[in-house]
Design a protein around this motif. Structure first.
Motif, PDB file in Angstrom:
ATOM      1  N   GLN A 123       0.821  -1.206   0.000  1.00 52.94           N
ATOM      2  CA  GLN A 123       0.000   0.000   0.000  1.00 52.94           C
ATOM      3  C   GLN A 123       0.861   1.265   0.000  1.00 52.94           C
ATOM      4  N   LEU A 124       1.948   1.256   0.735  1.00 54.21           N
ATOM      5  CA  LEU A 124       2.855   2.403   0.747  1.00 54.21           C
ATOM      6  C   LEU A 124       3.486   2.624  -0.625  1.00 54.21           C
ATOM      7  N   ILE A 125       3.905   1.552  -1.266  1.00 51.51           N
ATOM      8  CA  ILE A 125       4.514   1.663  -2.593  1.00 51.51           C
ATOM      9  C   ILE A 125       3.496   2.177  -3.603  1.00 51.51           C
ATOM     10  N   SER A 134       0.691   3.915  -3.120  1.00 46.42           N
ATOM     11  CA  SER A 134       0.316   5.317  -2.881  1.00 46.42           C
ATOM     12  C   SER A 134       1.464   6.250  -3.262  1.00 46.42           C
ATOM     13  N   GLY A 135       2.690   5.831  -3.039  1.00 46.95           N
ATOM     14  CA  GLY A 135       3.837   6.644  -3.441  1.00 46.95           C
ATOM     15  C   GLY A 135       3.944   6.761  -4.938  1.00 46.95           C
ATOM     16  N   LEU A 136       3.689   5.681  -5.661  1.00 43.31           N
ATOM     17  CA  LEU A 136       3.745   5.733  -7.120  1.00 43.31           C
ATOM     18  C   LEU A 136       2.643   6.598  -7.688  1.00 43.31           C
ATOM     19  N   ARG A 164       1.190   9.180  -6.212  1.00 47.59           N
ATOM     20  CA  ARG A 164       1.584  10.574  -5.975  1.00 47.59           C
ATOM     21  C   ARG A 164       2.656  11.011  -6.954  1.00 47.59           C
ATOM     22  N   PHE A 165       3.616  10.137  -7.214  1.00 50.58           N
ATOM     23  CA  PHE A 165       4.698  10.459  -8.144  1.00 50.58           C
ATOM     24  C   PHE A 165       4.153  10.660  -9.556  1.00 50.58           C
TER      25      PHE A 165
END
Length: 58
Positions: free
Chosen positions: A45-47, A49-51, A53-54
């Motif tokens: 989930q962290l990966i 959501s980070g992607l 946003r990126f």
């Protein structure tokens, strides 16, 4: 034929877990599995959501 005889001798001399110990081992395996599933899910989930946003930056 000594090989086959040695295998059966080894199996006979092996100490096998009791039924109670087998259930304790099974419970431990299930606990470790659940723990790592949760850790991997959080990491995923962290990966993701980070992607996202990126990608939204561009």
């Amino acid at each position: 034929m000594g090989f086959i005889k040695d295998i059966f001798t080894l199996l006979k001399d092996t100490t096998w877990p009791t039924r109670k110990q087998s259930w304790v081992d099974f419970k431990s395996i299930m606990e470790y599995t659940a723990f790592f599933v949760v850790i991997i899910y959080i990491f995923d989930q962290l990966i993701v959501s980070g992607l996202i946003r990126f990608i939204n930056i561009f």
